[in-house]
Design a protein around this motif. Structure first.
Motif, mmCIF file in Angstrom:
data_model
loop_
_atom_site.group_PDB
_atom_site.id
_atom_site.type_symbol
_atom_site.label_atom_id
_atom_site.label_comp_id
_atom_site.label_asym_id
_atom_site.label_seq_id
_atom_site.Cartn_x
_atom_site.Cartn_y
_atom_site.Cartn_z
ATOM 1 N N VAL B 285 0.851 -1.184 0.000
ATOM 2 C CA VAL B 285 0.000 0.000 0.000
ATOM 3 C C VAL B 285 0.890 1.238 0.000
ATOM 4 C CG1 VAL B 285 -1.924 1.172 1.155
ATOM 5 C CG2 VAL B 285 -1.637 -1.304 1.406
ATOM 6 N N HIS B 286 0.504 2.233 -0.773
ATOM 7 C CA HIS B 286 1.190 3.528 -0.831
ATOM 8 C C HIS B 286 1.359 4.078 0.588
ATOM 9 C CE1 HIS B 286 1.780 7.776 -1.824
ATOM 10 N NE2 HIS B 286 1.869 7.475 -3.122
ATOM 11 N N ALA B 287 2.521 4.722 0.823
ATOM 12 C CA ALA B 287 2.809 5.185 2.185
ATOM 13 C C ALA B 287 1.882 6.317 2.629
ATOM 14 C CB ALA B 287 4.261 5.651 2.270
ATOM 15 N N HIS B 288 1.386 7.112 1.692
ATOM 16 C CA HIS B 288 0.611 8.301 2.062
ATOM 17 C C HIS B 288 -0.825 8.276 1.553
ATOM 18 C CE1 HIS B 288 4.617 9.570 3.022
ATOM 19 N NE2 HIS B 288 4.972 9.612 1.750
ATOM 20 N N GLU B 289 -1.132 7.342 0.663
ATOM 21 C CA GLU B 289 -2.483 7.251 0.105
ATOM 22 C C GLU B 289 -3.048 5.873 0.449
ATOM 23 O OE1 GLU B 289 -2.177 7.962 -4.085
ATOM 24 O OE2 GLU B 289 -1.022 9.805 -3.818
ATOM 25 N N PRO B 290 -3.829 5.772 1.492
ATOM 26 C CA PRO B 290 -4.258 4.450 1.965
ATOM 27 C C PRO B 290 -5.150 3.683 1.003
ATOM 28 C CG PRO B 290 -4.808 6.176 3.565
ATOM 29 C CD PRO B 290 -4.260 6.857 2.372
ATOM 30 N N GLU B 291 -5.668 4.337 -0.025
ATOM 31 C CA GLU B 291 -6.497 3.627 -1.003
ATOM 32 C C GLU B 291 -5.710 3.236 -2.251
ATOM 33 O OE1 GLU B 291 -10.270 2.926 -0.940
ATOM 34 O OE2 GLU B 291 -9.341 2.782 1.027
ATOM 35 N N THR B 292 -4.411 3.508 -2.263
ATOM 36 C CA THR B 292 -3.585 3.160 -3.423
ATOM 37 C C THR B 292 -2.803 1.888 -3.117
ATOM 38 O OG1 THR B 292 -3.417 5.464 -4.098
ATOM 39 C CG2 THR B 292 -1.772 3.953 -4.977
ATOM 40 N N VAL B 293 -3.077 0.860 -3.912
ATOM 41 C CA VAL B 293 -2.577 -0.492 -3.636
ATOM 42 C C VAL B 293 -1.830 -1.001 -4.864
ATOM 43 C CG1 VAL B 293 -3.255 -2.795 -2.842
ATOM 44 C CG2 VAL B 293 -4.677 -0.822 -2.282
ATOM 45 N N TYR B 294 -0.815 -1.825 -4.624
ATOM 46 C CA TYR B 294 0.019 -2.364 -5.702
ATOM 47 C C TYR B 294 0.063 -3.888 -5.619
ATOM 48 C CZ TYR B 294 1.633 2.463 -5.824
ATOM 49 O OH TYR B 294 1.678 3.832 -5.909
ATOM 50 N N VAL B 295 -0.032 -4.539 -6.767
ATOM 51 C CA VAL B 295 0.172 -5.984 -6.855
ATOM 52 C C VAL B 295 1.002 -6.273 -8.110
ATOM 53 C CG1 VAL B 295 -1.953 -6.626 -5.642
ATOM 54 C CG2 VAL B 295 -1.981 -6.355 -8.135
ATOM 55 N N VAL B 296 1.576 -7.458 -8.147
ATOM 56 C CA VAL B 296 2.288 -7.932 -9.343
ATOM 57 C C VAL B 296 1.587 -9.204 -9.792
ATOM 58 C CG1 VAL B 296 4.490 -8.665 -10.310
ATOM 59 C CG2 VAL B 296 4.450 -6.989 -8.450
ATOM 60 N N PRO B 297 0.704 -9.113 -10.778
ATOM 61 C CA PRO B 297 -0.027 -10.309 -11.217
ATOM 62 C C PRO B 297 0.910 -11.364 -11.796
ATOM 63 C CG PRO B 297 -1.116 -8.314 -11.975
ATOM 64 C CD PRO B 297 0.226 -7.909 -11.461
ATOM 65 N N ILE B 298 0.696 -12.591 -11.380
ATOM 66 C CA ILE B 298 1.464 -13.748 -11.850
ATOM 67 C C ILE B 298 0.475 -14.671 -12.552
ATOM 68 C CG2 ILE B 298 2.819 -15.735 -11.083
ATOM 69 C CD1 ILE B 298 4.329 -13.062 -10.885
ATOM 70 N N LYS B 299 0.933 -15.371 -13.592
ATOM 71 C CA LYS B 299 -0.007 -16.058 -14.479
ATOM 72 C C LYS B 299 -0.892 -17.052 -13.727
ATOM 73 C CE LYS B 299 -0.361 -18.657 -18.776
ATOM 74 N NZ LYS B 299 0.372 -19.257 -19.912
ATOM 75 N N SER B 300 -0.283 -17.966 -12.968
ATOM 76 C CA SER B 300 -1.101 -18.983 -12.308
ATOM 77 C C SER B 300 -0.278 -19.696 -11.251
ATOM 78 C CB SER B 300 -1.602 -20.014 -13.330
ATOM 79 O OG SER B 300 -0.527 -20.849 -13.738
ATOM 80 N N ASP B 301 -0.972 -20.585 -10.519
ATOM 81 C CA ASP B 301 -0.251 -21.322 -9.489
ATOM 82 C C ASP B 301 0.695 -22.357 -10.078
ATOM 83 O OD1 ASP B 301 -2.346 -22.799 -10.403
ATOM 84 O OD2 ASP B 301 -3.211 -23.225 -8.434
ATOM 85 N N ALA B 302 0.507 -22.715 -11.337
ATOM 86 C CA ALA B 302 1.437 -23.633 -11.984
ATOM 87 C C ALA B 302 2.526 -22.898 -12.750
ATOM 88 C CB ALA B 302 0.684 -24.558 -12.946
ATOM 89 N N GLU B 303 2.227 -21.691 -13.194
ATOM 90 C CA GLU B 303 3.174 -20.920 -14.004
ATOM 91 C C GLU B 303 3.507 -19.624 -13.266
ATOM 92 O OE1 GLU B 303 2.234 -21.214 -18.427
ATOM 93 O OE2 GLU B 303 0.372 -21.941 -17.531
ATOM 94 N N HIS B 304 4.553 -19.692 -12.482
ATOM 95 C CA HIS B 304 4.922 -18.577 -11.608
ATOM 96 C C HIS B 304 5.749 -17.544 -12.359
ATOM 97 C CE1 HIS B 304 4.341 -20.668 -7.421
ATOM 98 N NE2 HIS B 304 3.236 -20.633 -8.147
ATOM 99 N N PHE B 305 5.132 -16.898 -13.342
ATOM 100 C CA PHE B 305 5.790 -15.813 -14.061
ATOM 101 C C PHE B 305 4.713 -14.893 -14.625
ATOM 102 C CE2 PHE B 305 6.209 -19.840 -16.571
ATOM 103 C CZ PHE B 305 5.187 -19.637 -17.474
ATOM 104 N N PRO B 306 5.119 -13.701 -15.093
ATOM 105 C CA PRO B 306 4.109 -12.743 -15.556
ATOM 106 C C PRO B 306 3.402 -13.230 -16.812
ATOM 107 C CG PRO B 306 6.213 -11.664 -15.124
ATOM 108 C CD PRO B 306 6.472 -13.136 -15.088
ATOM 109 N N LEU B 307 2.243 -12.678 -17.054
ATOM 110 C CA LEU B 307 1.476 -13.006 -18.255
ATOM 111 C C LEU B 307 2.237 -12.556 -19.498
ATOM 112 C CD1 LEU B 307 -2.177 -11.945 -17.342
ATOM 113 C CD2 LEU B 307 -1.437 -14.238 -18.032
ATOM 114 N N ASN B 308 2.295 -13.427 -20.495
ATOM 115 C CA ASN B 308 2.832 -13.088 -21.817
ATOM 116 C C ASN B 308 4.270 -12.564 -21.772
ATOM 117 O OD1 ASN B 308 0.229 -13.661 -22.902
ATOM 118 N ND2 ASN B 308 -0.438 -11.613 -22.243
ATOM 119 N N GLY B 309 5.014 -12.916 -20.742
ATOM 120 C CA GLY B 309 6.410 -12.493 -20.664
ATOM 121 C C GLY B 309 6.599 -11.015 -20.405
ATOM 122 N N LYS B 310 5.539 -10.312 -19.977
ATOM 123 C CA LYS B 310 5.629 -8.868 -19.709
ATOM 124 C C LYS B 310 5.502 -8.636 -18.203
ATOM 125 C CE LYS B 310 3.376 -7.562 -24.055
ATOM 126 N NZ LYS B 310 2.246 -6.833 -24.655
#
Lengths: 98, 392
Positions: B285-310
């Motif tokens: 979560v952003h240090a100063h904006e409590p409604e600003t959230v960050y995630v890093v989407p990963i393809k799946s539980d079997a494929e632990h890498f980003p979608l489409n190599g991006k």
């Protein structure tokens, strides 16, 4: 006086550059040597044998005089040439991985 | 101008990255504890020069390290000897023994194993260290097999808070693919008795009395791998994040699903919204904006890498549901790294820097809350954890 050679990562942890020389009370066994080692270098407690059970960690081996002593009783006397300091007691990190 | 210190734990040692408040030019120090896995490092909010590090080896087990000078020098605290014959500080601080005393409630002897049988608790490693908000000598440790320990003497000695393991659901906990680890510890910034923790694969738990008693806080979580998808425990929570100014609001990256709680974990609702995949590990979560959230989407539980190599970070400025892709400066192709659960952090510089490390050895920073990214380092060992200190 018993000479102990540690694997490099434990030498780094204990801040020793080369082999360790220990005065061991009584008969030199795995247990008495490791007791003396851990008394002198408490940071090594838990790294060679388990804190509670005192059993050798699975990936650690004990060699001396070209023999694998890992499965010997911890209370068996070590070879005479280890007990008198002629040969070192080797603590080895087992090969693990490819 | 403020300074930032980034604490990076990797598979083969620890690295400390430092910069001024512009966060453009970096000094890189390390590796510390070369050759050892460093699962986590974190600094004390009460004394930024006091750092703790979890140093682990498959051969030689767990060692706890402590620094009093911001990571320049380290010692393993405790034990009966304070100086080696060579003059180095030495000690014993790696003793984590589960509490089996009858005085402390219902100590457990087994938990559920992968094959469904009951398995004894066995200490393996410390996954997460959480220093007290007020006392540099008090620090919590989340360990595998899952339990929480506390030290009040600067990591010299450790004692389990057995009420967590003993509160009743323990026999239903089971290891996730990475082991049965207690990986998240969050100290409430307004209520000193309240602590949140998370376990894979058991779920989230909360204490309101400083760790004596605990309760599961998993209502609203649904996990398809459970026979009862709404079970009280058994959920694979990957990470939880909280903004310090609003401790009752929590954001969770579950195995699948990004979740939100507005009542200190008593209930959760899904906020995955338009994410391209809601599997992942890291969340912050952003240090100063409590409604600003960050995630890093990963393809799946079997494929632990980003979608489409991006490689992409997603940001929500609305507390979830509406997510925007952040791509500027991140790899556009052929990227198949993972970002692990403790490998994302934020600084508290005015424009809030966001940091994350990858299993490919890169540590990225965005000095402008996610708009633009660049690597601080590219070729470290696989990154296990990233923490940031903002220094005056």
């Amino acid at each position: 006086m018993v000479r102990v050679v540690l694997p490099s990562h434990l030498r780094t942890l204990a801040h020793v550059d080369s082999e360790v020389e220990l005065d061991v009370q009584g008969v030199a066994t795995q247990r008495s040597v490791l007791d003396a080692l851990e008394a002198r270098y408490p940071v090594l407690r838990g790294t060679i044998r388990d804190h509670v059970t005192l059993q050798r960690r699975p990936f650690i081996r004990f060699f001396a005089c070209e023999q694998d002593l890992s499965h010997d009783s911890p209370d068996s006397p070590l070879p005479e040439r280890v007990a008198d300091g002629t040969e070192p007691f080797l603590v080895i990190g087992a090969i693990a991985g490819g | 101008m403020s300074k930032v210190r980034v604490l990076v734990g990797t598979r083969k040692g620890a690295f400390i990255l430092e910069s001024d408040g512009r966060r453009k030019d970096w000094d890189v120090a390390g590796p510390h504890f070369a050759g050892w896995e460093v699962y986590h490092m974190k600094g004390s909010p009460a004394d930024p020069n006091r750092l703790y590090a979890s140093q682990v080896s498959s051969w030689s087990g767990q060692v706890l390290q402590r620094s009093n000078d911001g990571g320049k020098t380290w010692e393993a605290p405790g034990g009966g000897v304070t100086k080696s014959p060579q003059g180095w500080p030495v000690g014993e601080s790696n003793r984590f023994v589960y509490d089996t005393s009858p005085e402390t409630g219902k100590p457990l002897t087994t938990h559920q194993f992968y094959d469904g049988t009951q398995h004894p608790w066995e200490f393996k490693r410390v996954w997460h260290l959480e220093p007290s908000l007020t006392d540099p000598d008090t620090v919590y440790a989340g360990v595998e097999d899952a339990a929480i320990f506390r030290s009040t003497d600067g990591a010299r000695s450790w004692h389990e808070l057995p009420g967590l393991r003993g509160h009743g659901t323990g026999p239903k906990w089971q290891p996730g693919a990475g082991g049965m680890c207690l990986h998240t510890i969050i100290l409430d910034t307004k209520d000193p008795g309240r602590i949140y923790i998370a376990i894979s694969a058991a779920g989230a738990f909360r204490t309101d009395d400083g760790g004596q008693t605990w309760k599961p806080i998993n209502r609203g979580l649904r996990s398809q791998f459970l026979p009862d998808q709404d079970a009280e425990v058994g959920h694979c929570v990957h990470h939880i994040a909280m903004n310090a100014s609003r401790p009752g609001v929590l954001f969770m990256q579950k195995h699948w699903d990004v979740m939100r709680s507005d009542d200190a974990g008593d209930s959760w609702h899904e906020v995955s919204g338009n994410l391209p995949t809601d599997f992942g590990f890291a969340i912050d979560v952003h240090a100063h904006e409590p409604e600003t959230v960050y995630v890093v989407p990963i393809k799946s539980d079997a494929e632990h890498f980003p979608l489409n190599g991006k490689l992409r970070v997603y940001r929500s400025r609305t507390g979830g549901n509406e997510w925007e892709e952040l791509a500027d400066g991140l790899p556009e192709r052929n990227c198949y790294v993972n970002v692990l659960r403790d490998a994302m952090a934020v600084d508290s510089v005015e424009d809030c820097g966001i940091y994350f490390g990858t299993t490919g050895g890169q540590v990225y920073i965005s000095p402008d809350a996610g708009d633009h990214w660049s690597p601080i380092v590219r070729d470290l060992p696989p990154v296990l954890s990233v923490e940031v200190q903002t220094l005056a």
